[in-house]
Design a protein around this motif. Structure first.
Motif, short mmCIF file in Angstrom:
data_model
loop_
_atom_site.label_atom_id
_atom_site.label_comp_id
_atom_site.label_asym_id
_atom_site.label_seq_id
_atom_site.Cartn_x
_atom_site.Cartn_y
_atom_site.Cartn_z
N ASP A 1 0.85 -1.19 0.00
CA ASP A 1 0.00 0.00 0.00
C ASP A 1 0.88 1.24 0.00
O ASP A 1 1.64 1.48 0.95
N LYS A 2 0.82 2.01 -1.07
CA LYS A 2 1.62 3.23 -1.14
C LYS A 2 1.05 4.35 -0.28
O LYS A 2 1.79 5.24 0.17
N ALA A 3 -0.27 4.32 -0.05
CA ALA A 3 -0.89 5.35 0.78
C ALA A 3 -0.40 5.20 2.22
O ALA A 3 -0.54 4.13 2.82
N GLY A 4 0.17 6.25 2.77
CA GLY A 4 0.64 6.21 4.15
C GLY A 4 1.92 5.44 4.35
O GLY A 4 2.29 5.11 5.49
N ALA A 5 2.63 5.13 3.26
CA ALA A 5 3.86 4.33 3.39
C ALA A 5 4.92 5.04 4.22
O ALA A 5 5.66 4.39 4.97
N ASP A 6 4.98 6.36 4.12
CA ASP A 6 6.02 7.11 4.86
C ASP A 6 5.79 7.08 6.36
O ASP A 6 6.72 7.34 7.14
N LYS A 7 4.58 6.73 6.81
CA LYS A 7 4.28 6.69 8.24
C LYS A 7 4.15 5.27 8.78
O LYS A 7 3.94 5.08 9.99
N ARG A 8 4.28 4.29 7.92
CA ARG A 8 4.08 2.90 8.35
C ARG A 8 5.27 2.42 9.17
O ARG A 8 6.41 2.48 8.72
N GLU A 9 4.99 1.89 10.35
CA GLU A 9 6.07 1.48 11.25
C GLU A 9 6.10 -0.02 11.53
O GLU A 9 6.88 -0.48 12.36
N GLY A 10 5.23 -0.76 10.86
CA GLY A 10 5.21 -2.20 11.08
C GLY A 10 4.45 -2.91 9.99
O GLY A 10 3.76 -2.30 9.17
N VAL A 11 4.58 -4.23 9.96
CA VAL A 11 3.92 -5.07 8.97
C VAL A 11 2.96 -6.01 9.70
O VAL A 11 3.33 -6.63 10.71
N LEU A 12 1.73 -6.10 9.20
CA LEU A 12 0.76 -7.01 9.80
C LEU A 12 0.97 -8.41 9.24
O LEU A 12 0.91 -8.63 8.02
N PHE A 13 1.23 -9.38 10.12
CA PHE A 13 1.36 -10.78 9.73
C PHE A 13 0.10 -11.53 10.16
O PHE A 13 -0.31 -11.45 11.32
N ILE A 14 -0.50 -12.23 9.21
CA ILE A 14 -1.68 -13.06 9.49
C ILE A 14 -1.34 -14.50 9.11
O ILE A 14 -0.97 -14.76 7.96
N ASN A 15 -1.47 -15.40 10.04
CA ASN A 15 -1.19 -16.81 9.76
C ASN A 15 -2.51 -17.57 9.69
O ASN A 15 -3.07 -17.99 10.71
N ALA A 16 -3.02 -17.74 8.48
CA ALA A 16 -4.32 -18.39 8.27
C ALA A 16 -4.17 -19.78 7.66
O ALA A 16 -5.12 -20.30 7.07
N ASP A 17 -2.99 -20.41 7.85
CA ASP A 17 -2.75 -21.66 7.14
C ASP A 17 -3.40 -22.89 7.78
O ASP A 17 -3.35 -23.98 7.21
N ARG A 18 -4.02 -22.73 8.96
CA ARG A 18 -4.65 -23.88 9.61
C ARG A 18 -6.18 -23.84 9.52
O ARG A 18 -6.85 -24.74 10.04
N GLU A 19 -6.73 -22.83 8.85
CA GLU A 19 -8.18 -22.66 8.83
C GLU A 19 -8.67 -22.76 7.39
O GLU A 19 -8.53 -21.83 6.60
N TYR A 20 -9.25 -23.93 7.07
CA TYR A 20 -9.69 -24.20 5.70
C TYR A 20 -10.57 -25.44 5.69
O TYR A 20 -10.68 -26.16 6.68
N PHE A 21 -11.20 -25.65 4.53
CA PHE A 21 -11.97 -26.88 4.31
C PHE A 21 -11.07 -27.87 3.57
O PHE A 21 -10.48 -27.54 2.55
N GLU A 22 -10.97 -29.07 4.11
CA GLU A 22 -10.09 -30.07 3.52
C GLU A 22 -10.84 -30.86 2.45
O GLU A 22 -11.75 -31.63 2.77
N GLY A 23 -10.46 -30.66 1.19
CA GLY A 23 -11.09 -31.39 0.10
C GLY A 23 -10.27 -32.61 -0.28
O GLY A 23 -9.15 -32.80 0.18
N LYS A 24 -10.83 -33.45 -1.16
CA LYS A 24 -10.13 -34.67 -1.56
C LYS A 24 -8.89 -34.34 -2.40
O LYS A 24 -7.82 -34.84 -2.13
N ALA A 25 -9.07 -33.52 -3.43
CA ALA A 25 -7.95 -33.19 -4.31
C ALA A 25 -7.34 -31.84 -3.98
O ALA A 25 -6.17 -31.60 -4.26
N GLN A 26 -8.12 -30.99 -3.35
CA GLN A 26 -7.67 -29.62 -3.16
C GLN A 26 -8.37 -29.00 -1.95
O GLN A 26 -9.57 -29.23 -1.74
N ASN A 27 -7.63 -28.28 -1.15
CA ASN A 27 -8.23 -27.58 -0.02
C ASN A 27 -8.80 -26.25 -0.50
O ASN A 27 -8.44 -25.76 -1.57
N ARG A 28 -9.68 -25.66 0.31
CA ARG A 28 -10.21 -24.35 -0.07
C ARG A 28 -10.57 -23.53 1.17
O ARG A 28 -10.87 -24.08 2.23
#
Length: 877
Positions: free
Chosen positions: A419-446
């Motif tokens: 995001d270029k808007a407000g880049a000069d004032k940004r002091e941190g990066v938001l990390f979101i770990n969503a790799d354990r929340e999903y529907f487990e399909g036979k061939a592919q998760n979603r």
């Protein structure tokens, strides 16, 4: 009032017709290769059908103006007339005349069919005729279709060593001939675009790994669109646009947010020619006119430039570039895009795409891009690039996605938000770990709807949630040497399973672990007491109630508990109360044209009403249900989104065409009016499945004879027929010999001859019986297949007859009941899933502590005692 005699196409009906078109090609090629033929045929029929409507409308307008007939005909043949407002935008010639010289030098004029009305009669060299028609339509519409059809869609394309036979293409033409594809034939305006997306997903699913070349799962696209939130007046760009899903979803988001989707400009570039053609058709079939889709290698030569010849800049950028591909500096244009060069070999072009996208962003622009995890932690040039993105304040968020969610790769990926808007004032990066929340399909998760809601809500509100999200200061990232490995900052690994030594030794359930069962039990009054019996007041342990004597009793106790049933009942009642207060919004959807309002304006107003309703319902339903505490906010919002996705096409149809009986699914009509037909079909299907299984087993290599089934392996059937023929010949000779013996032989010789004849007759009867049983089963299978086909055809007639009897008012009642049923069913699915989780956690306590260490030792000693006695009895001790 009864329904119209010419019903319009619903989305479900059109999708089923397109799927049947795929069935025609089944067996001729892999499913992943269907798309060229289906898309080409769909496009030819669509352009012809809509052109007929536009041609008739234009003729009416011209004749109404009292223009001279010859001028009317001249204007009707002018392609420019069909680009005017209210027209479809395409000119389709009926046929072209082509002149060539024969062997004797004489001029021969041949008519080449172009319009569908002529193509439908072609029976020979069908692929070539269809290709010529595509080329002619492209030539007549170069401003829109230049290079789209010719060369990218080839009806003579070979599958293996052979092209698709004429008979199959004729069958495909005949099938499409039954599908009306003008705007007036659709229940709602964007129905064809929605069906086209359904086909793209179907082909991606069928293509498996190759599907990733042109299609990003819609759940991922939706998540990314929610990150960047495009709005009207903006320009949206995808430098690796594939079939155009990110651009189409951006347009849909603007519309559902209350903006004007026609006031959104879409830009894309795609290297693969066939995929580029599919994208162009996707834009056309969605009615997106403000588009500029180019073909070419984006890294080598970006084709979207501004008036001064520099890289064009956009408000929003979305992309899923090909993972880990090589690139070359040789001949590359606009090298100033890249502040950090990656190695040309080694398949590390990922951050080159990111830098191109950053260079293509306006000063307040925002982008989301899918990247493999390697770019987050690898060293060298990639680390230098990460440092620059972070220290400049450009990197806003890093979102980890589940593994096996993309076509073509099982590795997990991440979304980078810049995001270029407000880049000069940004002091941190938001990390979101969503790799354990999903529907487990036979061939592919979603990703599920609640997963999308949680990611987008966390991002928008910049929430810090335990084991899910955290804002990491730039200083900390510097100390970690710019390593952006998500788990380094948000570790969502489950805590180790607790084990209470005292409980293992002496029995009992630790109170701490019971209390850790959490909020899942709180809404269910009395459930805790129904499951657990506290020990002494000061003791930190409890036991299962005496009624729970086996693990299976836990599920029965919880699922049937009054507190659970009551809580679920109140929740369902709340849904029904909300429905009663809001259903008037759905009832008021049908929209009549206002005096003087043209059709495009009515359609826009219709869609606006639907999406206005969506915003109202999406806000009020979660609010009405939140107080019951059975589902979290993400599940409540996700449940609504899931329901809306299911019914959106129906609601658009209602708004556009009213309460049509066509919106009632075939199965519901059959179940309601002719349940005996479904019973018959089920019985046929069950017996056919049984017979197919027996014949399939008999067809396997080295298959053993199943005397009980009666089905014979092919080789054995042939062998028995040969043996039977020989035995019958031997029996005939034996009978002839016996007749001679009667005349001239002795009684002993006759008795011996008749005994031989009797043995032969018995053997012949046995073989005939085996072969007749096998033949009867073959005939039964053939008869059942014919019965199934006949019943299905009869069912179509019954459905049509049943629909014809349904009035608009009755249709309205049935449709509203179905929408309500789907809503309740959607949330009930969430409730049952949460209940299963509670049951699982309680059963886990049983698994751990139901048997003490002392009991295990006692059982071991008892087993050793029994073993010792056995050994003594056998004389070993």
């Amino acid at each position: 009032m009864g329904r119209m005699s010419a019903p319009k196409l619903t989305l479900f009906h059109l999708e089923s017709l397109l799927f049947k078109a795929c069935d025609i090609l089944r067996g001729n090629m892999d499913a992943s290769d269907y798309k060229e033929f289906i898309f080409g045929m769909l496009f030819l029929k669509r352009l012809s059908d809509q052109f007929d409507v536009d041609h008739a409308l234009l003729r009416h307008r011209l004749e109404k103006s009292e223009m001279k007939p010859e001028l009317v005909e001249k204007l009707l043949a002018d392609p420019e007339q069909y680009l005017k407002p209210g027209m479809g935008g395409f000119f389709v010639p009926t046929a072209l005349e082509k002149t060539h010289l024969d062997d004797e030098g004489n001029e021969i004029t041949v008519e080449i069919p172009v319009h569908w009305s002529r193509l439908r009669h072609v029976k020979e060299n069908v692929g070539s005729a269809l290709n010529r028609a595509l080329a002619a339509i492209e030539d007549a519409n170069l401003g829109i279709l230049e290079d789209v059809l010719e060369g990218n869609i080839n009806f003579n394309k070979k599958s293996g060593q052979k092209a698709i036979p004429d008979a199959t293409l004729v069958q495909l033409i005949q099938h499409f001939d039954k599908i009306p594809l003008s705007n007036a034939d659709f229940e709602f305006p964007d129905l064809l675009g929605a069906a086209y997306e359904y086909l793209i997903k179907f082909f991606a699913d069928s293509a498996g790994k190759k599907g990733g070349e042109f299609f990003t799962p819609p759940e991922v696209v939706r998540t990314m669109v929610l990150m960047v939130e495009p709005r009207q007046h903006m320009e949206v760009y995808d430098p690796c646009c594939g079939s155009g899903g990110m651009l189409i979803h951006s347009r849909a988001y603007v519309e559902e947010s209350g903006g004007d989707p026609t006031d959104l400009s879409l830009f894309g570039q795609e290297m693969n020619g066939t995929t580029w053609a599919i994208c162009k058709m996707n834009m056309i079939l969605h009615g997106s006119r403000q588009t500029d889709i180019r073909q070419g290698d984006t890294l080598a030569e970006p084709l979207h430039l501004d008036a001064s010849g520099e890289i064009r800049r956009f408000d929003r950028i979305l992309a899923n570039p090909p993972f880990s591909q090589n690139y070359s500096k040789t001949g590359m244009k606009f090298k100033e895009r890249f502040h950090t060069w990656m190695p040309e070999s080694g398949k590390k072009a990922d951050l080159m795409f990111v830098q191109h996208m950053v260079a293509s962003l306006k000063v307040d622009g925002k982008m989301a891009v899918v990247m493999p995890h390697g770019v987050l932690f690898r060293g060298g040039n990639e680390k230098d690039c990460r440092e620059r993105l972070i220290t400049s304040g450009l990197l806003d968020a890093v979102i980890g996605l589940p593994a096996q969610i993309f076509y073509g790769t099982g590795i997990p990926a991440a979304i980078l938000v810049i995001d270029k808007a407000g880049a000069d004032k940004r002091e941190g990066v938001l990390f979101i770990n969503a790799d354990r929340e999903y529907f487990e399909g036979k061939a592919q998760n979603r990703l599920r709807q609640e997963d999308i809601e949680k990611i987008s809500h966390t991002y928008r509100e910049r929430l810090e949630l335990p084991k899910y999200s955290r804002i990491v200061p730039v200083q900390e990232l510097r100390e970690e040497d710019w390593n952006c490995n998500i788990r380094r900052y948000v570790d969502n690994a489950p805590p180790p399973e607790p084990h209470d030594v005292r409980a293992h030794l002496h029995g009992g359930l630790p109170m701490g672990e019971i209390e850790a069962l959490g909020e899942g039990m709180h809404p269910f009054t009395g459930l805790w007491d129904a499951l657990f019996q506290p020990r002494k007041p000061a003791d930190d342990y409890a036991d299962f109630r005496a009624a729970i004597t086996a693990k299976g009793d836990i599920k029965e106790t919880i699922a049937g508990h009054e507190g659970v049933l009551s809580a679920h009942g109140r929740f369902t009642e709340a849904i029904q109360c909300w429905w009663a207060s809001q259903v008037h919004g759905i009832e008021s959807l049908p929209t009549e044209a206002k005096p003087g309002q043209d059709e495009p304006s009515r359609r826009r107003h219709t869609r606006e009403k639907v999406f206005d309703l969506r915003r109202d319902l999406a806000a009020s339903l979660p609010e009405a249900l939140e107080k019951y505490g059975l589902l979290d906010p993400q599940q409540l919002r996700g449940g609504f989104a899931k329901w809306w996705d299911t019914v959106e096409a129906d609601l658009l149809s209602i708004a556009s065409s009213g309460w049509s009986a066509e919106l009632i699914p075939d199965e519901e009509l059959i179940q309601s009016e002719f349940p005996e037909v479904l019973v018959q079909l089920d019985e046929i299907a069950a017996r056919l499945a049984e017979l197919d299984g027996l014949f399939a087993a008999a067809a396997e290599e080295d298959a053993e004879v199943d005397e009980e089934s009666g089905v014979l392996p092919k080789a054995l059937e042939t062998e028995l027929k040969t043996e039977l023929k020989a035995l019958k010949g031997e029996l005939k000779q034996r009978q002839k010999d016996n007749r001679e013996i009667r005349k001239n032989g002795s009684a002993e010789e006759l008795a011996e001859g008749e005994e031989k004849a009797h043995r032969l007759e018995k053997k012949v009867a046995e073989l005939e019986n085996k072969l007749s049983v096998h033949k009867a089963l073959e005939e039964e299978r053939k008869t059942l297949r014919a019965q199934r086909k006949g019943t299905e055809e009869r069912m179509e007639e019954l459905v049509a007859a049943a629909r014809a009897k349904i009035s608009r008012e009755n249709a309205k009642d049935l449709i509203l009941a179905r929408l309500n049923r789907l809503l309740v069913g959607t949330y009930d699915g969430y409730l049952q899933r949460e209940l299963r989780a509670v049951i699982g956690r309680v059963e886990n306590l049983w698994d751990k502590y139901a048997v003490t260490m002392g009991e295990i030792e006692d059982r071991g000693e008892a087993a050793n005692t029994r073993l010792k006695k056995f050994l003594e009895a056998l004389g070993y001790e």
